[in-house]
Design a protein around this motif. Structure first.
Motif, PDB file in Angstrom:
ATOM      1  N   GLU A  49       0.822  -1.207   0.000  1.00 47.15           N
ATOM      2  CA  GLU A  49       0.000   0.000   0.000  1.00 47.15           C
ATOM      3  C   GLU A  49       0.862   1.266   0.000  1.00 47.15           C
ATOM      4  O   GLU A  49       0.558   2.231  -0.707  1.00 47.15           O
ATOM      5  N   GLU A  50       1.917   1.270   0.794  1.00 45.70           N
ATOM      6  CA  GLU A  50       2.799   2.440   0.841  1.00 45.70           C
ATOM      7  C   GLU A  50       3.555   2.630  -0.475  1.00 45.70           C
ATOM      8  O   GLU A  50       3.769   3.761  -0.912  1.00 45.70           O
ATOM      9  N   ALA A  51       3.956   1.545  -1.107  1.00 47.96           N
ATOM     10  CA  ALA A  51       4.631   1.645  -2.405  1.00 47.96           C
ATOM     11  C   ALA A  51       3.679   2.221  -3.449  1.00 47.96           C
ATOM     12  O   ALA A  51       4.065   3.062  -4.272  1.00 47.96           O
ATOM     13  N   ALA A  52       2.420   1.786  -3.405  1.00 47.74           N
ATOM     14  CA  ALA A  52       1.430   2.327  -4.342  1.00 47.74           C
ATOM     15  C   ALA A  52       1.211   3.816  -4.091  1.00 47.74           C
ATOM     16  O   ALA A  52       1.129   4.610  -5.038  1.00 47.74           O
ATOM     17  N   ARG A  53       1.149   4.218  -2.820  1.00 49.08           N
ATOM     18  CA  ARG A  53       0.990   5.645  -2.507  1.00 49.08           C
ATOM     19  C   ARG A  53       2.194   6.451  -2.985  1.00 49.08           C
ATOM     20  O   ARG A  53       2.049   7.553  -3.504  1.00 49.08           O
ATOM     21  N   ALA A  54       3.388   5.895  -2.776  1.00 45.17           N
ATOM     22  CA  ALA A  54       4.600   6.594  -3.237  1.00 45.17           C
ATOM     23  C   ALA A  54       4.565   6.782  -4.745  1.00 45.17           C
ATOM     24  O   ALA A  54       4.917   7.844  -5.258  1.00 45.17           O
ATOM     25  N   GLY A  55       4.128   5.770  -5.456  1.00 45.57           N
ATOM     26  CA  GLY A  55       4.001   5.887  -6.909  1.00 45.57           C
ATOM     27  C   GLY A  55       2.920   6.861  -7.310  1.00 45.57           C
ATOM     28  O   GLY A  55       3.057   7.598  -8.292  1.00 45.57           O
ATOM     29  N   GLY A  56       1.834   6.894  -6.564  1.00 47.42           N
ATOM     30  CA  GLY A  56       0.723   7.786  -6.884  1.00 47.42           C
ATOM     31  C   GLY A  56       1.060   9.254  -6.720  1.00 47.42           C
ATOM     32  O   GLY A  56       0.337  10.123  -7.206  1.00 47.42           O
ATOM     33  N   GLN A  57       2.156   9.547  -6.046  1.00 51.27           N
ATOM     34  CA  GLN A  57       2.560  10.940  -5.834  1.00 51.27           C
ATOM     35  C   GLN A  57       3.621  11.401  -6.832  1.00 51.27           C
ATOM     36  O   GLN A  57       4.227  12.454  -6.644  1.00 51.27           O
ATOM     37  N   ALA A  58       3.851  10.636  -7.878  1.00 51.36           N
ATOM     38  CA  ALA A  58       4.876  10.976  -8.877  1.00 51.36           C
ATOM     39  C   ALA A  58       4.323  11.967  -9.887  1.00 51.36           C
ATOM     40  O   ALA A  58       4.123  11.667 -11.055  1.00 51.36           O
ATOM     41  N   LEU A  59       4.065  13.172  -9.424  1.00 48.89           N
ATOM     42  CA  LEU A  59       3.528  14.226 -10.295  1.00 48.89           C
ATOM     43  C   LEU A  59       4.654  14.881 -11.094  1.00 48.89           C
ATOM     44  O   LEU A  59       5.806  14.893 -10.666  1.00 48.89           O
ATOM     45  N   ARG A  60       4.302  15.446 -12.213  1.00 49.21           N
ATOM     46  CA  ARG A  60       5.266  16.233 -12.996  1.00 49.21           C
ATOM     47  C   ARG A  60       5.430  17.576 -12.273  1.00 49.21           C
ATOM     48  O   ARG A  60       4.635  18.493 -12.433  1.00 49.21           O
ATOM     49  N   ALA A  61       6.480  17.655 -11.466  1.00 47.56           N
ATOM     50  CA  ALA A  61       6.675  18.805 -10.579  1.00 47.56           C
ATOM     51  C   ALA A  61       6.872  20.113 -11.337  1.00 47.56           C
ATOM     52  O   ALA A  61       6.466  21.174 -10.865  1.00 47.56           O
ATOM     53  N   GLN A  62       7.481  20.073 -12.516  1.00 47.47           N
ATOM     54  CA  GLN A  62       7.721  21.308 -13.274  1.00 47.47           C
ATOM     55  C   GLN A  62       6.406  21.978 -13.646  1.00 47.47           C
ATOM     56  O   GLN A  62       6.282  23.202 -13.574  1.00 47.47           O
ATOM     57  N   VAL A  72       0.206  12.864 -13.541  1.00 54.82           N
ATOM     58  CA  VAL A  72       1.063  11.811 -13.018  1.00 54.82           C
ATOM     59  C   VAL A  72       1.763  11.139 -14.182  1.00 54.82           C
ATOM     60  O   VAL A  72       1.146  10.795 -15.190  1.00 54.82           O
ATOM     61  N   ASN A  73       3.048  10.958 -14.038  1.00 54.28           N
ATOM     62  CA  ASN A  73       3.846  10.256 -15.037  1.00 54.28           C
ATOM     63  C   ASN A  73       3.817   8.766 -14.680  1.00 54.28           C
ATOM     64  O   ASN A  73       4.387   8.363 -13.666  1.00 54.28           O
ATOM     65  N   PRO A  74       3.155   7.906 -15.461  1.00 57.32           N
ATOM     66  CA  PRO A  74       3.023   6.489 -15.113  1.00 57.32           C
ATOM     67  C   PRO A  74       4.366   5.772 -14.957  1.00 57.32           C
ATOM     68  O   PRO A  74       4.525   4.953 -14.047  1.00 57.32           O
ATOM     69  N   ALA A  78       5.705   4.089 -11.437  1.00 59.00           N
ATOM     70  CA  ALA A  78       6.175   2.707 -11.273  1.00 59.00           C
ATOM     71  C   ALA A  78       7.585   2.677 -10.698  1.00 59.00           C
ATOM     72  O   ALA A  78       7.891   1.853  -9.827  1.00 59.00           O
ATOM     73  N   THR A  79       8.442   3.593 -11.153  1.00 56.61           N
ATOM     74  CA  THR A  79       9.810   3.654 -10.632  1.00 56.61           C
ATOM     75  C   THR A  79       9.819   4.010  -9.156  1.00 56.61           C
ATOM     76  O   THR A  79      10.554   3.401  -8.362  1.00 56.61           O
ATOM     77  N   GLU A  80       8.995   4.973  -8.751  1.00 59.41           N
ATOM     78  CA  GLU A  80       8.925   5.366  -7.340  1.00 59.41           C
ATOM     79  C   GLU A  80       8.414   4.209  -6.475  1.00 59.41           C
ATOM     80  O   GLU A  80       8.909   3.987  -5.369  1.00 59.41           O
ATOM     81  N   ALA A  81       7.439   3.479  -6.978  1.00 58.46           N
ATOM     82  CA  ALA A  81       6.911   2.332  -6.228  1.00 58.46           C
ATOM     83  C   ALA A  81       7.983   1.246  -6.083  1.00 58.46           C
ATOM     84  O   ALA A  81       8.158   0.667  -5.009  1.00 58.46           O
ATOM     85  N   ARG A  82       8.733   0.990  -7.159  1.00 58.64           N
ATOM     86  CA  ARG A  82       9.814  -0.009  -7.083  1.00 58.64           C
ATOM     87  C   ARG A  82      10.909   0.448  -6.120  1.00 58.64           C
ATOM     88  O   ARG A  82      11.471  -0.365  -5.384  1.00 58.64           O
ATOM     89  N   GLY A  89      12.933  -3.533   1.579  1.00 60.88           N
ATOM     90  CA  GLY A  89      13.469  -4.887   1.611  1.00 60.88           C
ATOM     91  C   GLY A  89      12.492  -5.953   1.156  1.00 60.88           C
ATOM     92  O   GLY A  89      12.621  -7.116   1.531  1.00 60.88           O
ATOM     93  N   ALA A  90      11.526  -5.565   0.347  1.00 59.75           N
ATOM     94  CA  ALA A  90      10.540  -6.525  -0.149  1.00 59.75           C
ATOM     95  C   ALA A  90      10.683  -6.661  -1.663  1.00 59.75           C
ATOM     96  O   ALA A  90      11.187  -5.769  -2.336  1.00 59.75           O
ATOM     97  N   THR A  91      10.247  -7.782  -2.172  1.00 58.54           N
ATOM     98  CA  THR A  91      10.186  -7.964  -3.623  1.00 58.54           C
ATOM     99  C   THR A  91       8.728  -7.830  -4.040  1.00 58.54           C
ATOM    100  O   THR A  91       7.825  -8.054  -3.244  1.00 58.54           O
ATOM    101  N   GLY A  92       8.536  -7.460  -5.298  1.00 59.21           N
ATOM    102  CA  GLY A  92       7.165  -7.316  -5.746  1.00 59.21           C
ATOM    103  C   GLY A  92       7.072  -6.967  -7.212  1.00 59.21           C
ATOM    104  O   GLY A  92       8.071  -6.774  -7.890  1.00 59.21           O
ATOM    105  N   VAL A  93       5.849  -6.876  -7.653  1.00 61.49           N
ATOM    106  CA  VAL A  93       5.543  -6.534  -9.035  1.00 61.49           C
ATOM    107  C   VAL A  93       4.726  -5.250  -9.021  1.00 61.49           C
ATOM    108  O   VAL A  93       3.751  -5.128  -8.275  1.00 61.49           O
ATOM    109  N   VAL A  94       5.143  -4.298  -9.847  1.00 64.23           N
ATOM    110  CA  VAL A  94       4.456  -3.017  -9.950  1.00 64.23           C
ATOM    111  C   VAL A  94       3.918  -2.886 -11.367  1.00 64.23           C
ATOM    112  O   VAL A  94       4.646  -3.123 -12.336  1.00 64.23           O
ATOM    113  N   SER A  95       2.654  -2.511 -11.489  1.00 61.78           N
ATOM    114  CA  SER A  95       2.090  -2.279 -12.814  1.00 61.78           C
ATOM    115  C   SER A  95       1.155  -1.075 -12.761  1.00 61.78           C
ATOM    116  O   SER A  95       0.574  -0.777 -11.724  1.00 61.78           O
TER     117      SER A  95
END
Length: 136
Positions: A49-62, A72-74, A78-82, A89-95
């Motif tokens: 859930e936290e990884a998804a939230r981190a990814g969801g905040q990847a706005l184009r800051a400029q 949001v840059n998809p 995904a990179t922020e979530a990874r 310290g977890a493994t996972g799949v982000v899409s």
């Protein structure tokens, strides 16, 4: 005669005590390792859930800094979530599926007591999503 009867029961309490001890050890092991598995599942879900939230905040800051709508840059999401997964310290799949980021995590936890009967580890999975919402 009475002494002979007492000698015939020798060792029967020891067998009973050994059997009871083994059963008790398995029950305690199941409780301890079962609660550790539940905690690992909770941790895997929280990380997802936290990884998804981190990814969801990847706005184009400029764009946001310039006063325009910041989408949001998809790929960045995904990179922020990874990155969050790696830091936790977890493994996972982000899409990224449309306007939603989906994170599935996997945690493997070693057992404490159940390894004595051949169950060396538990593998648990967590799931988290976040909507990719633009700001502006």
């Amino acid at each position: 005669m009475r002494l002979q009867l007492l000698r015939d029961d020798r060792g029967s309490a020891s067998v009973w005590l050994i059997g009871l001890s083994v059963a008790l050890a398995i029950a305690i092991g199941g409780a301890v390792d079962g609660s550790r598995k539940a905690q690992a599942h909770s941790r895997a879900t929280a990380i997802a859930e936290e990884a998804a939230r981190a990814g969801g905040q990847a706005l184009r800051a400029q764009a946001l800094a310039a006063g325009r709508d910041a989408t949001v840059n998809p790929e960045m999401a995904a990179t922020e979530a990874r990155n969050y997964l790696a830091g936790a310290g977890a493994t996972g799949v982000v899409s990224v599926q449309g306007n939603r980021i989906v994170v599935d995590t996997t945690i493997t936890e070693r057992t404490v007591f159940l390894s004595m009967i051949g169950i060396a580890e538990h593998t648990v999975h967590g799931y988290g999503t976040a909507d990719l919402i633009s700001a502006g």
